[in-house]
Design a protein around this motif. Structure first.
Motif, PDB file in Angstrom:
ATOM      1  N   ALA A   1       0.875  -1.131   0.121  1.00  0.00           N
ATOM      2  CA  ALA A   1       0.170  -0.235  -0.143  1.00  0.00           C
ATOM      3  C   ALA A   1       0.513   1.616  -0.189  1.00  0.00           C
ATOM      4  O   ALA A   1       0.647   2.373  -0.464  1.00  0.00           O
ATOM      5  N   ALA A   2       2.063   1.133   0.304  1.00  0.00           N
ATOM      6  CA  ALA A   2       2.735   2.420   0.562  1.00  0.00           C
ATOM      7  C   ALA A   2       3.327   3.207  -0.297  1.00  0.00           C
ATOM      8  O   ALA A   2       2.501   4.256  -0.412  1.00  0.00           O
ATOM      9  N   PRO A   3       3.269   2.505  -1.433  1.00  0.00           N
ATOM     10  CA  PRO A   3       3.993   3.767  -2.910  1.00  0.00           C
ATOM     11  C   PRO A   3       2.485   4.280  -4.026  1.00  0.00           C
ATOM     12  O   PRO A   3       2.664   5.522  -4.217  1.00  0.00           O
ATOM     13  N   LEU A   4       1.759   3.560  -3.300  1.00  0.00           N
ATOM     14  CA  LEU A   4       0.231   3.861  -3.228  1.00  0.00           C
ATOM     15  C   LEU A   4      -0.666   5.168  -2.954  1.00  0.00           C
ATOM     16  O   LEU A   4      -1.214   5.920  -3.587  1.00  0.00           O
ATOM     17  N   ILE A   5       0.117   5.529  -1.918  1.00  0.00           N
ATOM     18  CA  ILE A   5      -0.404   6.633  -1.186  1.00  0.00           C
ATOM     19  C   ILE A   5       0.173   7.521  -1.647  1.00  0.00           C
ATOM     20  O   ILE A   5      -0.338   8.995  -1.128  1.00  0.00           O
ATOM     21  N   CYS A   6       1.044   7.840  -2.280  1.00  0.00           N
ATOM     22  CA  CYS A   6       2.006   9.265  -2.832  1.00  0.00           C
ATOM     23  C   CYS A   6       1.639   8.458  -4.610  1.00  0.00           C
ATOM     24  O   CYS A   6       1.056   9.219  -4.898  1.00  0.00           O
ATOM     25  N   ALA A   7       3.078   7.674  -4.877  1.00  0.00           N
ATOM     26  CA  ALA A   7       2.982   7.855  -6.391  1.00  0.00           C
ATOM     27  C   ALA A   7       1.733   6.860  -7.066  1.00  0.00           C
ATOM     28  O   ALA A   7       1.242   7.748  -7.473  1.00  0.00           O
TER      29      ALA A   7
ATOM     30  N   GLN B   1      -9.582   5.300 -25.664  1.00  0.00           N
ATOM     31  CA  GLN B   1      -8.964   6.567 -26.084  1.00  0.00           C
ATOM     32  C   GLN B   1      -7.420   6.476 -25.642  1.00  0.00           C
ATOM     33  O   GLN B   1      -7.479   5.239 -24.964  1.00  0.00           O
ATOM     34  N   TRP B   2      -6.469   7.468 -25.896  1.00  0.00           N
ATOM     35  CA  TRP B   2      -4.969   6.912 -25.616  1.00  0.00           C
ATOM     36  C   TRP B   2      -4.322   7.516 -25.164  1.00  0.00           C
ATOM     37  O   TRP B   2      -5.124   9.080 -24.737  1.00  0.00           O
ATOM     38  N   ILE B   3      -3.751   6.606 -24.042  1.00  0.00           N
ATOM     39  CA  ILE B   3      -3.002   7.959 -23.197  1.00  0.00           C
ATOM     40  C   ILE B   3      -1.678   7.574 -23.467  1.00  0.00           C
ATOM     41  O   ILE B   3      -1.451   6.292 -24.102  1.00  0.00           O
ATOM     42  N   VAL B   4      -0.612   9.129 -23.474  1.00  0.00           N
ATOM     43  CA  VAL B   4       0.785   8.365 -23.485  1.00  0.00           C
ATOM     44  C   VAL B   4       1.143   8.521 -22.079  1.00  0.00           C
ATOM     45  O   VAL B   4       0.923   9.350 -20.919  1.00  0.00           O
ATOM     46  N   ILE B   5       1.900   7.887 -21.944  1.00  0.00           N
ATOM     47  CA  ILE B   5       2.722   7.405 -20.173  1.00  0.00           C
ATOM     48  C   ILE B   5       4.276   7.801 -20.286  1.00  0.00           C
ATOM     49  O   ILE B   5       4.628   6.564 -21.030  1.00  0.00           O
ATOM     50  N   SER B   6       4.752   8.307 -20.280  1.00  0.00           N
ATOM     51  CA  SER B   6       5.731   9.040 -20.309  1.00  0.00           C
ATOM     52  C   SER B   6       6.511   9.299 -19.207  1.00  0.00           C
ATOM     53  O   SER B   6       6.101   9.860 -17.840  1.00  0.00           O
ATOM     54  N   GLY B   7       7.488   7.886 -18.885  1.00  0.00           N
ATOM     55  CA  GLY B   7       8.473   8.192 -18.090  1.00  0.00           C
ATOM     56  C   GLY B   7       8.029   6.741 -17.317  1.00  0.00           C
ATOM     57  O   GLY B   7       6.669   7.084 -16.821  1.00  0.00           O
ATOM     58  N   ILE B   8       8.800   5.598 -17.080  1.00  0.00           N
ATOM     59  CA  ILE B   8       8.111   4.945 -17.224  1.00  0.00           C
ATOM     60  C   ILE B   8       8.925   4.213 -15.364  1.00  0.00           C
ATOM     61  O   ILE B   8       9.787   3.341 -15.407  1.00  0.00           O
ATOM     62  N   GLY B   9       9.167   5.123 -14.297  1.00  0.00           N
ATOM     63  CA  GLY B   9       9.792   4.840 -12.940  1.00  0.00           C
ATOM     64  C   GLY B   9       8.608   4.628 -11.859  1.00  0.00           C
ATOM     65  O   GLY B   9       7.564   3.418 -12.210  1.00  0.00           O
ATOM     66  N   GLY B  10       8.520   4.928 -10.832  1.00  0.00           N
ATOM     67  CA  GLY B  10       8.498   4.405  -9.612  1.00  0.00           C
ATOM     68  C   GLY B  10       6.095   5.219 -10.138  1.00  0.00           C
ATOM     69  O   GLY B  10       5.755   4.596  -9.997  1.00  0.00           O
ATOM     70  N   LEU B  11       6.735   6.097 -10.894  1.00  0.00           N
ATOM     71  CA  LEU B  11       5.375   6.545 -11.238  1.00  0.00           C
ATOM     72  C   LEU B  11       4.918   5.825 -12.839  1.00  0.00           C
ATOM     73  O   LEU B  11       3.169   5.582 -12.224  1.00  0.00           O
ATOM     74  N   GLY B  12       5.599   6.408 -12.938  1.00  0.00           N
ATOM     75  CA  GLY B  12       4.940   5.816 -14.912  1.00  0.00           C
ATOM     76  C   GLY B  12       4.107   4.029 -14.755  1.00  0.00           C
ATOM     77  O   GLY B  12       3.113   3.482 -14.614  1.00  0.00           O
TER      78      GLY B  12
ATOM     79  N   LEU C   1       2.867   2.823 -12.707  1.00  0.00           N
ATOM     80  CA  LEU C   1       1.743   2.497 -11.665  1.00  0.00           C
ATOM     81  C   LEU C   1       0.967   2.623 -12.960  1.00  0.00           C
ATOM     82  O   LEU C   1      -0.238   2.859 -12.824  1.00  0.00           O
ATOM     83  N   GLY C   2       1.169   4.003 -13.303  1.00  0.00           N
ATOM     84  CA  GLY C   2       0.195   4.692 -14.376  1.00  0.00           C
ATOM     85  C   GLY C   2       0.195   4.149 -15.423  1.00  0.00           C
ATOM     86  O   GLY C   2      -1.334   3.399 -15.831  1.00  0.00           O
ATOM     87  N   ILE C   3       0.943   3.281 -15.832  1.00  0.00           N
ATOM     88  CA  ILE C   3       0.629   2.093 -16.810  1.00  0.00           C
ATOM     89  C   ILE C   3      -0.872   1.371 -16.616  1.00  0.00           C
ATOM     90  O   ILE C   3      -2.038   1.036 -16.930  1.00  0.00           O
ATOM     91  N   GLN C   4      -0.674   0.546 -14.737  1.00  0.00           N
ATOM     92  CA  GLN C   4      -1.543  -0.288 -14.984  1.00  0.00           C
ATOM     93  C   GLN C   4      -2.984   0.531 -14.276  1.00  0.00           C
ATOM     94  O   GLN C   4      -4.025  -0.235 -15.016  1.00  0.00           O
ATOM     95  N   TYR C   5      -3.237   1.331 -13.680  1.00  0.00           N
ATOM     96  CA  TYR C   5      -4.037   2.239 -13.761  1.00  0.00           C
ATOM     97  C   TYR C   5      -5.605   2.518 -14.649  1.00  0.00           C
ATOM     98  O   TYR C   5      -6.004   2.708 -15.193  1.00  0.00           O
ATOM     99  N   ALA C   6      -3.847   3.397 -16.229  1.00  0.00           N
ATOM    100  CA  ALA C   6      -4.429   3.506 -17.630  1.00  0.00           C
ATOM    101  C   ALA C   6      -5.721   2.492 -18.033  1.00  0.00           C
ATOM    102  O   ALA C   6      -6.220   2.206 -18.951  1.00  0.00           O
ATOM    103  N   LYS C   7      -4.702   1.390 -18.102  1.00  0.00           N
ATOM    104  CA  LYS C   7      -5.257   0.130 -18.737  1.00  0.00           C
ATOM    105  C   LYS C   7      -6.412  -0.416 -18.141  1.00  0.00           C
ATOM    106  O   LYS C   7      -7.504  -1.195 -18.275  1.00  0.00           O
TER     107      LYS C   7
ATOM    108  N   LYS D   1      -0.589  -3.642  -9.098  1.00  0.00           N
ATOM    109  CA  LYS D   1       0.737  -3.315  -7.838  1.00  0.00           C
ATOM    110  C   LYS D   1       2.220  -2.804  -8.103  1.00  0.00           C
ATOM    111  O   LYS D   1       2.574  -2.894  -9.116  1.00  0.00           O
ATOM    112  N   ALA D   2       2.656  -2.613  -7.194  1.00  0.00           N
ATOM    113  CA  ALA D   2       3.457  -1.716  -7.279  1.00  0.00           C
ATOM    114  C   ALA D   2       5.100  -2.571  -7.192  1.00  0.00           C
ATOM    115  O   ALA D   2       4.946  -3.972  -6.080  1.00  0.00           O
TER     116      ALA D   2
END
Ligand SMILES: [Zn+2]
Ligand SMILES: [Zn+2]
Length: 344
Positions: A147-153, A170-181, A183-189, A310-311
């Motif tokens: 849970a820890a990384p989810l409450i900020c990243a 629709q399409w989204i670009v996630i630029s930067g596949i690090g700590g945020l990105g 997770l962003g890919i998984q949320y967006a999917k 999942k982080a």
């Protein structure tokens, strides 16, 4: 609660944190005491410890705004949580509750907001005092370390995606596949979007593919804006820039479809030139975003509780914090480091 606790304390900016034995704090009226199980390490903690931003924390202080733990004591008048609840103590530590932004559930920009591990002591410690009105409620079945990384990243990437207003299909670009990105890919999917991942590291793009990205573009080779426009048939309705790179900001605007929105959540120092003709002629919105409100916190955590997000985490003990900061400063942390404070 009587006794002492361990905390990693910033005593001077730009110097190593000091592991201190401090008295366990007592929750005041309307506060709770949380026994920390885990706390993620965010780049913001490094900025805090270095005193990088105009509003500096008051020394000494304990960083950490991804602290998860169990409520072990209640100050008087607390009804929002009970002893034994698992909660998170986030960046938005508290807010006034009655200004125009709080009333509109835009509490992160409340002028009286307090920030965890920044203007108040945070989670790099065995105990945290928290405001029960603003803690995150961790769903059953979600481990503290997960849970820890989810409450900020997590919430930052989730909210950033919402702010693009891209719709399912629709399409989204996630630029930067690090700590945020990542997770962003998984949320967006999970939100039904088509995802185009952009990074300059092939390894990270491979990871993006494994996480479900529909297209991947290496921003180092060729013309990444043209490549994204080709992959998304004219540009993405939403673009989320998590990379702390000014070049990525500028490219992101170019990757945005007409009438689309480019959301910035990365915080590199400096300014970037905006291609005004393209922005005006294509009716593009550029929007800043950080964390989210309490309802969005619950939503961001629910995706993880349902197994859709999942982080990637790497566990370290609290005593390793200075080595972790060193690696973070050199971009040497492939996933999210989570301090395993329960076993400290
Ligand atoms: Zn953070
Ligand atoms: Zn307010």
């Amino acid at each position: 609660m009587k006794g002492m606790m361990q905390a990693a304390v910033v005593e001077q900016f730009r110097e190593a944190l000091v592991l201190r034995e401090l008295p366990i704090p007592t929750p005041g009226t309307g506060q709770v005491l949380v026994k920390t199980e885990a706390c993620g390490v965010c780049h913001t903690d490094l900025h805090a410890a270095n005193g990088d931003w105009p509003l500096k924390p008051r020394l000494p202080f304990t960083p950490g705004h991804e602290g998860i733990g169990i409520v072990v004591a209640l100050g008087s008048g607390v009804t929002a949580v009970k002893e034994g609840d698992r909660v998170g103590v986030p960046w938005l530590y508290s807010a006034c509750g009655h200004c125009e932004y709080c009333l509109a559930a835009r509490e992160p920009v409340c002028a009286e907001a307090k920030f965890g591990g920044y203007t108040v002591n945070g989670g790099f410690a065995q105990y945290i005092v928290a405001d029960p009105q603003y803690v995150a409620h961790i769903p059953a079945g979600l481990a503290a370390t997960e849970a820890a990384p989810l409450i900020c990243a997590g919430i930052t990437s989730y909210k950033g995606i919402k702010e693009t207003q891209a719709q399912p299909g629709q399409w989204i670009v996630i630029s930067g596949i690090g700590g945020l990105g990542h997770l962003g890919i998984q949320y967006a999917k999970a939100m039904g979007l088509h995802v185009c991942a952009v990074d300059i590291d092939e390894g990270k793009l491979d990871h993006a593919k494994r996480l479900g990205a529909d297209a991947c573009v290496n921003a180092k080779s060729g013309d990444p804006v043209a490549a994204v426009k080709k992959a998304t048939d004219g540009g993405a309705q939403g673009v989320l820039i998590t990379a702390p790179s000014l070049g990525a900001f500028k490219q992101g605007v170019g990757m945005t479809r007409k009438w689309g929105t480019c959301v910035l959540v990365g915080l590199p120092p400096g300014e970037f030139p905006t291609p005004l003709f393209d922005v005006v002629a294509n009716c593009i919105a550029i929007r800043g975003s950080f964390v989210g409100n309490r309802l969005e916190m619950a939503e961001a955590l629910a995706f993880a509780a349902e197994g859709k997000v999942k982080a990637d985490i790497e566990l370290q003990p609290l005593s390793a914090i200075n080595a972790v900061f060193e690696r973070l400063a050199h971009g040497d942390v492939p996933s999210r480091v989570v301090l395993d404070i329960a076993s400290t």
